[in-house]
Write a protein that holds these residues in place. Structure first.
Motif, PDB file in Angstrom:
ATOM      1  N   LYS A   1      38.262  38.657  33.290  1.00  0.00           N
ATOM      2  CA  LYS A   1      39.448  37.895  33.801  1.00  0.00           C
ATOM      3  C   LYS A   1      39.634  37.234  32.247  1.00  0.00           C
ATOM      4  CE  LYS A   1      39.282  35.762  38.609  1.00  0.00           C
ATOM      5  NZ  LYS A   1      38.919  34.703  38.892  1.00  0.00           N
TER       6      LYS A   1
ATOM      7  N   GLU B   1      34.350  36.871  35.772  1.00  0.00           N
ATOM      8  CA  GLU B   1      35.035  35.839  34.991  1.00  0.00           C
ATOM      9  C   GLU B   1      35.301  35.850  33.780  1.00  0.00           C
ATOM     10  OE1 GLU B   1      37.095  33.194  36.554  1.00  0.00           O
ATOM     11  OE2 GLU B   1      36.001  33.726  38.310  1.00  0.00           O
TER      12      GLU B   1
ATOM     13  N   TYR C   1      42.135  41.014  34.630  1.00  0.00           N
ATOM     14  CA  TYR C   1      42.552  41.039  36.460  1.00  0.00           C
ATOM     15  C   TYR C   1      43.816  40.300  35.735  1.00  0.00           C
ATOM     16  CZ  TYR C   1      38.068  42.697  37.900  1.00  0.00           C
ATOM     17  OH  TYR C   1      36.793  43.510  37.738  1.00  0.00           O
TER      18      TYR C   1
ATOM     19  N   ASP D   1      44.922  35.664  37.232  1.00  0.00           N
ATOM     20  CA  ASP D   1      43.983  36.655  36.959  1.00  0.00           C
ATOM     21  C   ASP D   1      43.515  36.451  38.295  1.00  0.00           C
ATOM     22  OD1 ASP D   1      43.397  36.643  34.363  1.00  0.00           O
ATOM     23  OD2 ASP D   1      43.507  34.608  34.006  1.00  0.00           O
TER      24      ASP D   1
END
Length: 370
Positions: free
Chosen positions: A33, A30, A38, A100
């Protein structure tokens, strides 16, 4: 506000955790991201950045300097170039919640898929799905009757449709979580399948860049980062205290200075070739041209050579670090193990030199090389 340097610092703090747990945890994914990893290859029409390859590769190189496993997993932020071969409506659905999206795939061995109304019934088991535990969608390679032996078809599934078989037990890049995937009789609509490296449905410069060559590059660049870290470590060691025998500090010894200088030249040279070809080909496709077979072959050569020379540089750095480097807790052990894995990837083996040589001499290369 989170910066890329903040992300690198967190990778440094947690790399032992990645190794021990055999994967990069979802909360770290995360953070990748939030840093933009991503969305780097998500089409601009769906809110992504569709970065020029050099920009993304340099980011992966930096992450890999800190931890090879984290760099390897982050490298699959490039995998949306594969997904650009999906129908546009499917991509709109895929990115409906934002650009993402984390894609991980276990493409081989290809498993036969049964054609059914509107799609394919998929079953089987696939290996080497790096980063699968943090993925939003998963891909598996399928064989469909009548398609021939060319580029494999990939079926895209949600994690709830796939069993992750946690069997990643290796001595290098331990934190990549490259487990097996297992699927039991899931029907995948045809519009959620694509041919890997197939014709993209998105018309933006990144998706005109050679897809399989890029997939090789994002893995090879991990070894450029690991090699940089190993060589910098050797230089720091060489400038520090003398050996346990009371001998002069390593930097006072000609063999040490010679080895370091040679490794520095080799690393900088292969890195220059790697990015030179990347920028040359991207400039061509961004201008509307199609990458030639020679350009694609040189991209693949640059990737394989970066993986090999990166490992060579790490071994040279290890060799001059003395007895301290043999201890399990010494950073050089991690560099050596990680760097040894990268050239073993199917995209980066010694066979790539043969493929590139064939292209350069006007001989037909093995199938799938260009």
């Amino acid at each position: 506000m989170l910066t890329f340097e903040d992300t690198l610092a967190q990778v440094a703090r947690r790399r032992a955790e990645f190794t021990a747990g055999h994967h990069v945890p979802r909360d770290m994914i995360e953070e990748f991201k939030r840093t933009g990893i991503y969305r780097a290859a998500t089409p601009k029409r769906f809110g992504g950045d569709a970065l020029p390859p050099s920009d993304f590769l340099r980011a992966i190189e930096r992450i890999s300097e800190v931890d090879g496993s984290a760099g390897w997993v982050a490298s699959f932020g490039s995998a949306s170039v594969y997904l650009a071969a999906l129908p546009l409506d499917t991509q709109a659905d895929l990115y409906a919640d934002g650009p993402d999206v984390v894609f991980a795939g276990g493409l081989f061995p290809l498993q036969p898929a049964e054609p059914v109304d509107g799609g394919f019934k998929v079953s089987g088991r696939w290996k080497f799905s790096s980063g699968c535990k943090g993925a939003d969608v998963l891909g598996v390679g399928i064989g469909v009757g009548g398609e021939g032996p060319g580029k494999p078809r990939t079926a895209v599934l949600r994690p709830s449709q796939v069993e992750i078989v946690e069997n990643w037990d290796v001595v290098g890049l331990e934190g990549t979580g490259s487990h097996d995937l297992s699927v039991d009789g899931v029907t995948v609509p045809e519009e959620w399948t694509f041919v890997r490296g197939g014709e993209p449905t998105v018309d933006e410069p990144l998706y005109r860049y050679p897809t399989v060559a890029y997939a090789a590059q994002v893995l090879a660049v991990v070894n450029l980062g690991v090699a940089r870290a190993a060589l910098d470590h050797a230089i720091r060691v060489g400038s520090g205290a003398g050996g346990i025998t009371g001998a002069p500090v390593p930097a006072d010894r000609p063999y040490f200075r010679t080895a370091v200088a040679r490794a520095e030249a080799e690393l900088r040279s292969v890195r220059a070739f790697f990015y030179e070809m990347t920028d040359e080909v991207y400039e061509a496709v961004a201008g509307g041209a199609t990458a030639t077979d020679e350009q694609t072959g040189l991209l693949r050569l640059a990737a394989a050579h970066a993986a090999k020379v990166g490992f060579d540089v790490v071994r040279a750095a290890y060799n001059v670090c003395g007895t301290a480097a043999i201890h399990a807790g010494n950073p050089m052990q991690r560099y050596l193990r990680d760097a040894s894995v990268v050239p073993q990837h199917a995209f980066l083996t010694e066979g790539m030199y043969d493929g590139a040589g064939a292209v350069l001499t006007g001989v037909k290369p093995f199938p799938g090389f260009v």
